[in-house]
Design a protein around this motif. Structure first.
Motif, PDB file in Angstrom:
ATOM      1  N   SER A  17      -6.793   6.614  -4.551  1.00 45.35           N
ATOM      2  CA  SER A  17      -5.699   6.433  -5.497  1.00 45.35           C
ATOM      3  C   SER A  17      -4.333   6.524  -4.823  1.00 45.35           C
ATOM      4  CB  SER A  17      -5.812   7.476  -6.611  1.00 45.35           C
ATOM      5  OG  SER A  17      -5.970   8.766  -6.052  1.00 45.35           O
ATOM      6  N   ARG A  18      -4.299   6.393  -3.508  1.00 44.59           N
ATOM      7  CA  ARG A  18      -3.040   6.571  -2.790  1.00 44.59           C
ATOM      8  C   ARG A  18      -1.983   5.563  -3.226  1.00 44.59           C
ATOM      9  NH1 ARG A  18      -5.625   6.537   3.137  1.00 44.59           N
ATOM     10  NH2 ARG A  18      -6.891   4.989   2.024  1.00 44.59           N
ATOM     11  N   GLU A  19      -2.350   4.303  -3.345  1.00 42.51           N
ATOM     12  CA  GLU A  19      -1.374   3.259  -3.662  1.00 42.51           C
ATOM     13  C   GLU A  19      -0.801   3.411  -5.061  1.00 42.51           C
ATOM     14  OE1 GLU A  19      -1.490  -1.574  -4.240  1.00 42.51           O
ATOM     15  OE2 GLU A  19      -2.564  -0.730  -2.517  1.00 42.51           O
ATOM     16  N   ILE A  20      -1.651   3.680  -6.043  1.00 42.46           N
ATOM     17  CA  ILE A  20      -1.164   3.737  -7.421  1.00 42.46           C
ATOM     18  C   ILE A  20      -0.342   5.001  -7.662  1.00 42.46           C
ATOM     19  CG2 ILE A  20      -3.265   4.808  -8.356  1.00 42.46           C
ATOM     20  CD1 ILE A  20      -2.825   3.092 -10.886  1.00 42.46           C
ATOM     21  N   ILE A  21      -0.706   6.112  -7.049  1.00 40.35           N
ATOM     22  CA  ILE A  21       0.083   7.335  -7.224  1.00 40.35           C
ATOM     23  C   ILE A  21       1.471   7.166  -6.638  1.00 40.35           C
ATOM     24  CG2 ILE A  21       0.290   9.721  -6.423  1.00 40.35           C
ATOM     25  CD1 ILE A  21      -2.723  10.018  -6.931  1.00 40.35           C
ATOM     26  N   GLN A  22       1.562   6.617  -5.426  1.00 44.67           N
ATOM     27  CA  GLN A  22       2.866   6.404  -4.825  1.00 44.67           C
ATOM     28  C   GLN A  22       3.690   5.396  -5.630  1.00 44.67           C
ATOM     29  OE1 GLN A  22       4.621   7.913  -2.815  1.00 44.67           O
ATOM     30  NE2 GLN A  22       6.187   6.524  -2.032  1.00 44.67           N
ATOM     31  N   GLY A  23       3.049   4.339  -6.106  1.00 46.47           N
ATOM     32  CA  GLY A  23       3.758   3.333  -6.892  1.00 46.47           C
ATOM     33  C   GLY A  23       4.323   3.903  -8.173  1.00 46.47           C
ATOM     34  N   ALA A  24       3.553   4.732  -8.859  1.00 47.94           N
ATOM     35  CA  ALA A  24       4.019   5.329 -10.106  1.00 47.94           C
ATOM     36  C   ALA A  24       5.158   6.312  -9.848  1.00 47.94           C
ATOM     37  CB  ALA A  24       2.859   6.031 -10.811  1.00 47.94           C
ATOM     38  N   MET A  25       5.076   7.038  -8.743  1.00 48.55           N
ATOM     39  CA  MET A  25       6.135   7.985  -8.412  1.00 48.55           C
ATOM     40  C   MET A  25       7.443   7.245  -8.119  1.00 48.55           C
ATOM     41  SD  MET A  25       6.167  11.305  -8.423  1.00 48.55           S
ATOM     42  CE  MET A  25       4.537  11.914  -7.974  1.00 48.55           C
ATOM     43  N   VAL A  26       7.371   6.181  -7.331  1.00 47.74           N
ATOM     44  CA  VAL A  26       8.569   5.400  -7.011  1.00 47.74           C
ATOM     45  C   VAL A  26       9.185   4.818  -8.274  1.00 47.74           C
ATOM     46  CG1 VAL A  26       9.384   3.299  -5.869  1.00 47.74           C
ATOM     47  CG2 VAL A  26       7.881   4.888  -4.643  1.00 47.74           C
ATOM     48  N   SER A  27       8.350   4.288  -9.155  1.00 45.73           N
ATOM     49  CA  SER A  27       8.839   3.681 -10.385  1.00 45.73           C
ATOM     50  C   SER A  27       9.565   4.706 -11.265  1.00 45.73           C
ATOM     51  CB  SER A  27       7.674   3.061 -11.155  1.00 45.73           C
ATOM     52  OG  SER A  27       8.107   2.511 -12.374  1.00 45.73           O
ATOM     53  N   ALA A  28       8.980   5.889 -11.423  1.00 42.73           N
ATOM     54  CA  ALA A  28       9.580   6.913 -12.274  1.00 42.73           C
ATOM     55  C   ALA A  28      10.913   7.388 -11.715  1.00 42.73           C
ATOM     56  CB  ALA A  28       8.621   8.087 -12.430  1.00 42.73           C
ATOM     57  N   PHE A  29      10.966   7.647 -10.419  1.00 43.19           N
ATOM     58  CA  PHE A  29      12.202   8.136  -9.813  1.00 43.19           C
ATOM     59  C   PHE A  29      13.296   7.064  -9.860  1.00 43.19           C
ATOM     60  CE2 PHE A  29       9.804  11.698  -8.658  1.00 43.19           C
ATOM     61  CZ  PHE A  29      10.592  12.639  -8.024  1.00 43.19           C
ATOM     62  N   THR A  30      12.902   5.830  -9.605  1.00 41.47           N
ATOM     63  CA  THR A  30      13.877   4.736  -9.604  1.00 41.47           C
ATOM     64  C   THR A  30      14.508   4.572 -10.973  1.00 41.47           C
ATOM     65  OG1 THR A  30      12.669   3.602  -7.852  1.00 41.47           O
ATOM     66  CG2 THR A  30      14.194   2.281  -9.161  1.00 41.47           C
ATOM     67  N   LYS A  31      13.730   4.732 -12.023  1.00 43.72           N
ATOM     68  CA  LYS A  31      14.254   4.585 -13.379  1.00 43.72           C
ATOM     69  C   LYS A  31      15.392   5.562 -13.633  1.00 43.72           C
ATOM     70  CE  LYS A  31      13.131   4.943 -18.275  1.00 43.72           C
ATOM     71  NZ  LYS A  31      12.092   5.079 -19.304  1.00 43.72           N
ATOM     72  N   ALA A  64      14.969  19.307 -18.183  1.00 44.20           N
ATOM     73  CA  ALA A  64      14.921  18.057 -18.948  1.00 44.20           C
ATOM     74  C   ALA A  64      14.609  16.869 -18.049  1.00 44.20           C
ATOM     75  CB  ALA A  64      16.244  17.835 -19.672  1.00 44.20           C
ATOM     76  N   LEU A  65      15.179  16.869 -16.849  1.00 41.57           N
ATOM     77  CA  LEU A  65      14.903  15.771 -15.922  1.00 41.57           C
ATOM     78  C   LEU A  65      13.456  15.826 -15.439  1.00 41.57           C
ATOM     79  CD1 LEU A  65      15.741  13.350 -14.267  1.00 41.57           C
ATOM     80  CD2 LEU A  65      16.673  14.909 -12.535  1.00 41.57           C
ATOM     81  N   ILE A  66      12.951  17.007 -15.168  1.00 43.40           N
ATOM     82  CA  ILE A  66      11.539  17.146 -14.772  1.00 43.40           C
ATOM     83  C   ILE A  66      10.638  16.570 -15.861  1.00 43.40           C
ATOM     84  CG2 ILE A  66       9.675  18.775 -14.256  1.00 43.40           C
ATOM     85  CD1 ILE A  66      11.726  18.537 -12.025  1.00 43.40           C
ATOM     86  N   ALA A  67      10.963  16.898 -17.108  1.00 44.55           N
ATOM     87  CA  ALA A  67      10.162  16.392 -18.228  1.00 44.55           C
ATOM     88  C   ALA A  67      10.238  14.870 -18.313  1.00 44.55           C
ATOM     89  CB  ALA A  67      10.634  17.021 -19.534  1.00 44.55           C
ATOM     90  N   ASN A  68      11.424  14.303 -18.110  1.00 38.31           N
ATOM     91  CA  ASN A  68      11.585  12.849 -18.176  1.00 38.31           C
ATOM     92  C   ASN A  68      10.842  12.159 -17.030  1.00 38.31           C
ATOM     93  OD1 ASN A  68      13.190  12.806 -20.492  1.00 38.31           O
ATOM     94  ND2 ASN A  68      15.081  13.113 -19.323  1.00 38.31           N
ATOM     95  N   LEU A  69      10.950  12.700 -15.827  1.00 34.92           N
ATOM     96  CA  LEU A  69      10.240  12.118 -14.685  1.00 34.92           C
ATOM     97  C   LEU A  69       8.728  12.199 -14.891  1.00 34.92           C
ATOM     98  CD1 LEU A  69      12.383  13.563 -11.746  1.00 34.92           C
ATOM     99  CD2 LEU A  69      12.126  11.136 -12.317  1.00 34.92           C
ATOM    100  N   THR A  70       8.273  13.315 -15.435  1.00 33.13           N
ATOM    101  CA  THR A  70       6.843  13.482 -15.693  1.00 33.13           C
ATOM    102  C   THR A  70       6.352  12.441 -16.685  1.00 33.13           C
ATOM    103  OG1 THR A  70       6.974  15.861 -15.259  1.00 33.13           O
ATOM    104  CG2 THR A  70       5.094  15.093 -16.540  1.00 33.13           C
ATOM    105  N   GLU A  71       7.089  12.263 -17.769  1.00 35.00           N
ATOM    106  CA  GLU A  71       6.683  11.297 -18.791  1.00 35.00           C
ATOM    107  C   GLU A  71       6.719   9.877 -18.247  1.00 35.00           C
ATOM    108  OE1 GLU A  71       5.067  10.065 -22.223  1.00 35.00           O
ATOM    109  OE2 GLU A  71       5.361  12.154 -21.575  1.00 35.00           O
ATOM    110  N   ASP A  72       7.752   9.546 -17.464  1.00 33.88           N
ATOM    111  CA  ASP A  72       7.844   8.180 -16.957  1.00 33.88           C
ATOM    112  C   ASP A  72       6.851   7.909 -15.829  1.00 33.88           C
ATOM    113  OD1 ASP A  72       9.830   6.662 -18.474  1.00 33.88           O
ATOM    114  OD2 ASP A  72      11.187   8.259 -17.890  1.00 33.88           O
ATOM    115  N   TYR A  73       6.466   8.943 -15.106  1.00 35.03           N
ATOM    116  CA  TYR A  73       5.359   8.767 -14.151  1.00 35.03           C
ATOM    117  C   TYR A  73       4.090   8.354 -14.905  1.00 35.03           C
ATOM    118  CZ  TYR A  73       1.626   9.813 -10.856  1.00 35.03           C
ATOM    119  OH  TYR A  73       0.507   9.710 -10.069  1.00 35.03           O
ATOM    120  N   LYS A  74       3.790   9.046 -15.984  1.00 33.44           N
ATOM    121  CA  LYS A  74       2.597   8.713 -16.766  1.00 33.44           C
ATOM    122  C   LYS A  74       2.656   7.268 -17.263  1.00 33.44           C
ATOM    123  CE  LYS A  74       2.004  13.428 -18.540  1.00 33.44           C
ATOM    124  NZ  LYS A  74       2.038  14.264 -19.767  1.00 33.44           N
ATOM    125  N   LYS A  75       3.825   6.867 -17.783  1.00 34.72           N
ATOM    126  CA  LYS A  75       3.966   5.498 -18.281  1.00 34.72           C
ATOM    127  C   LYS A  75       3.821   4.480 -17.156  1.00 34.72           C
ATOM    128  CE  LYS A  75       7.047   6.777 -22.108  1.00 34.72           C
ATOM    129  NZ  LYS A  75       8.430   6.690 -22.628  1.00 34.72           N
TER     130      LYS A  75
END
Length: 225
Positions: A17-31, A64-75
């Protein structure tokens, strides 16, 4: 006959799951306009519960930011799973080993930092449910490296620590195994490096599924002798 229990991590151990975990992390932080962690940073927090992992990546962030990053990582993770080029394959040799261990009379459990929803998805996608007698995840209590999930596996299946091996690719897996007083068996093909796993308390580190098979069956023979 003595019991023998293998408790498995999933991400980086059975499932690549290396590729999808990194991709989701980048997407959430970038948002949120934050510099995304590189892969080396991400790999070092895999295994922790998601909010804790993100806290480790941005330790000075407001709750609040931790919560937002967590939620957007899931999405982001869900969106990546729906993409046409989605990949989250099993490691070569994993199914054969799981089959052979079940045939050899092993009890099998899971200890994963995934949510219950994420765990169910992986089990369903790869038809893995049939291999496991019980499974515990981040939704069930304290996460790694707390020994809770390993202990629940043992309690559920009636096994003692000396009959149990924890297989994982992350330092938190090894720390969890040590905290539960079970055999800590690290695999070097996932998120953790071999020297990191050894430093985290691994009794042994293996580098492919053939070595893993040998190490597990040697442990099983010792437990049941």
């Amino acid at each position: 006959m003595s019991l023998k229990l293998a408790v498995w991590d999933l991400d980086g151990t059975i499932v690549d799951s290396r590729e999808i975990i990194q991709g989701a992390m980048v997407s959430a932080f970038t948002k949120w306009g934050i510099k995304a962690p590189d892969y080396d940073q991400t790999r070092q927090i895999v295994g922790l519960t998601l909010a804790t992992a993100i806290e480790n990546l941005v330790p000075d962030a407001e709750p609040a930011l931790i919560a937002n990053l967590t939620e957007d990582y899931k999405k982001s993770f869900i969106a990546l799973r729906q993409a046409p080029d989605y990949k989250e394959p099993l490691y070569d040799g994993s199914i054969q080993l799981l089959n052979d261990m079940v045939a050899d009379g092993w009890l099998m459990g899971v200890a994963t930092g995934k949510s219950r929803q994420g765990l169910s998805h992986i089990l369903d996608m790869h038809d893995l449910e049939k291999f496991f007698d019980t499974h515990w995840c981040a939704d069930d209590g304290p996460g790694k490296p707390h020994p809770h999930m390993v202990q629940k596996n043992m309690d559920q299946l009636g096994c003692f620590a000396e009959q149990t091996v924890m297989i994982g690719d992350a330092i938190f897996d090894m720390q969890m195994a040590r905290a539960a007083n079970v055999h800590a068996l690290g695999v070097s093909w996932g998120f953790g490096k071999a020297d990191e796993l050894a430093a985290a308390g691994a009794h042994a580190v293996v580098h492919d599924y053939n070595e893993l098979r040998q190490s597990l069956f040697e442990f099983g023979a010792k437990v049941t002798s």
